[in-house]
Design an enzyme around this catalytic site. Structure first.
Site, short mmCIF file in Angstrom:
data_model
loop_
_atom_site.label_atom_id
_atom_site.label_comp_id
_atom_site.label_asym_id
_atom_site.label_seq_id
_atom_site.Cartn_x
_atom_site.Cartn_y
_atom_site.Cartn_z
NE ARG A 56 23.47 7.70 -50.37
CZ ARG A 56 23.98 7.45 -49.20
NH1 ARG A 56 23.22 7.55 -48.11
NH2 ARG A 56 25.26 7.13 -49.06
N GLY A 57 18.99 10.17 -48.08
CA GLY A 57 18.96 9.73 -46.69
C GLY A 57 20.02 8.68 -46.42
CB THR A 86 26.41 3.23 -49.28
OG1 THR A 86 26.29 1.87 -49.70
CG2 THR A 86 26.12 4.15 -50.45
CG HIS A 144 27.51 3.70 -55.29
ND1 HIS A 144 26.43 2.90 -55.04
CD2 HIS A 144 27.18 4.93 -54.82
CE1 HIS A 144 25.48 3.60 -54.46
NE2 HIS A 144 25.91 4.84 -54.30
CB CYS A 163 23.94 1.36 -43.88
SG CYS A 163 23.82 1.02 -45.64
#
Length: 336
Positions: A170-171, A175, A177, A275
């Protein structure tokens, strides 16, 4: 586990039997999403966010969200399923053009593999799917992430805490979770419409948060994701990010998606610079409820609000696969 429990069903708007309220602490195995579920009142908070203040400031000049170029999304209020200004409601959308599958609490590698299975099916004309899932605590590194640059603890410490790290396509940057975060993987046809697709994801989250009673939720120009009003802490103003977004496009179909903090343990974000943004704090729906005296939120409430919002936001979406040469790919660079 019955095989049927893992099969997706058409996303209908007819009233389903009301299940018991489900809190973030109570999980089941993969299950079909029941729309119009009862609004659970079991407390979802984990004690985070004590003592913070919010000034109610709204930065000027924010653009109105659109679900297509030039088409404004109706403004929403906390009352579920009611659009201001006579806008279309979820009950007006007879059937969404995608399936919804709730995978429950699932380790990241298994969910990643499931995304790829769904992508292979959608890429040849299969019905799009919205996967809902929570993950055990995990860090993921997007395409912008430099190895370890924005992870502020050692890999040994993470291993001792049982937190795995995965580099994904992904970009964006790094991050987190974990339990209490609602992750939605929209396996939808996109092609070259990456920026428009990201805006639609943001709009769906903004609509869902409005339904949940957070009308100040908004995109942040220049950054992917959804934010609520900033707060001043010790003389410095911090953006308050409530939802991260990062996608990849393969075979013209989207992978990955959004991570909405419902009642997440926000302390785990201290393991990273989320991020790569140093002037941003992570917040959650439950933290905002605590600050605003709104009570508690359940994961089932968040799932219902988000799936309803997706049905509305993507009601007029062009689901056809664009005419892109076979084998050609486009990877987005969205901040997670």
């Amino acid at each position: 586990m019955p095989k049927s429990a893992l099969m997706s069903s058409s996303f209908q708007t007819s009233v389903s039997p009301r299940p018991l309220p489900v809190s973030c602490a109570s999980r089941t195995a993969a299950r079909k999403l029941s729309l119009y579920c009862s609004e659970g009142r079991t407390r979802c908070g984990m004690g985070q966010g004590k003592g913070w203040r919010w000034p109610g400031h709204r930065p000027p000049g924010l653009p109105s969200p659109t679900n297509r170029v030039g088409q404004s999304v109706p403004k929403w209020r906390p009352q579920p399923h009611k659009a201001a200004g006579g806008g279309r409601t979820i009950r007006d959308v007879k059937e969404a053009a995608f399936d919804v599958l709730d995978l429950g609490l699932l380790p990241y590698p298994q969910a990643w593999a499931r995304q790829k299975q769904e992508l292979a099916r959608v890429a040849v004309g299969g019905r799009p799917t919205l996967l809902l899932v929570e993950h055990p605590a995990v860090l993921t590194l997007g395409r912008k992430a430099q190895e370890g640059e924005n992870i502020v603890v050692t890999r040994e410490y993470l291993a001792a805490q049982g937190i795995d790290v995965f580099a994904v396509e992904r970009g964006g940057d790094v991050t987190y979770h974990g339990p209490g975060q609602l992750v939605a993987y929209a396996i939808f046809p996109v092609g070259r419409r990456v920026r428009d697709f990201l805006r639609l994801l943001e709009n769906a989250v903004v609509t869902a948060l409005g339904t949940l009673g957070l009308p100040d939720a908004r995109p942040n120009p220049g950054y992917a994701g959804v934010y609520v009003d900033p707060r001043e802490i010790n003389g410095k103003t911090y953006d308050q990010k409530i939802c991260s977004i990062g996608v990849a496009i393969k075979q013209n179909v989207a992978l990955h998606g959004i991570g909405l903090n419902v009642c997440t343990n926000l302390d785990h974000f201290d393991l990273i610079v989320p991020c790569g943004l140093t002037d941003t704090q992570m917040t959650s729906v439950q933290r905002e409820y605590d600050l605003r005296g709104l009570g508690s939120v359940s994961m089932e409430q968040a799932k219902k609000a988000l799936t309803d919002a997706f049905a509305l936001t993507f009601a007029d979406y062009d689901w056809s696969l664009p005419g892109v040469a076979a084998g050609q790919e486009a990877l987005s660079v969205a901040s997670p």
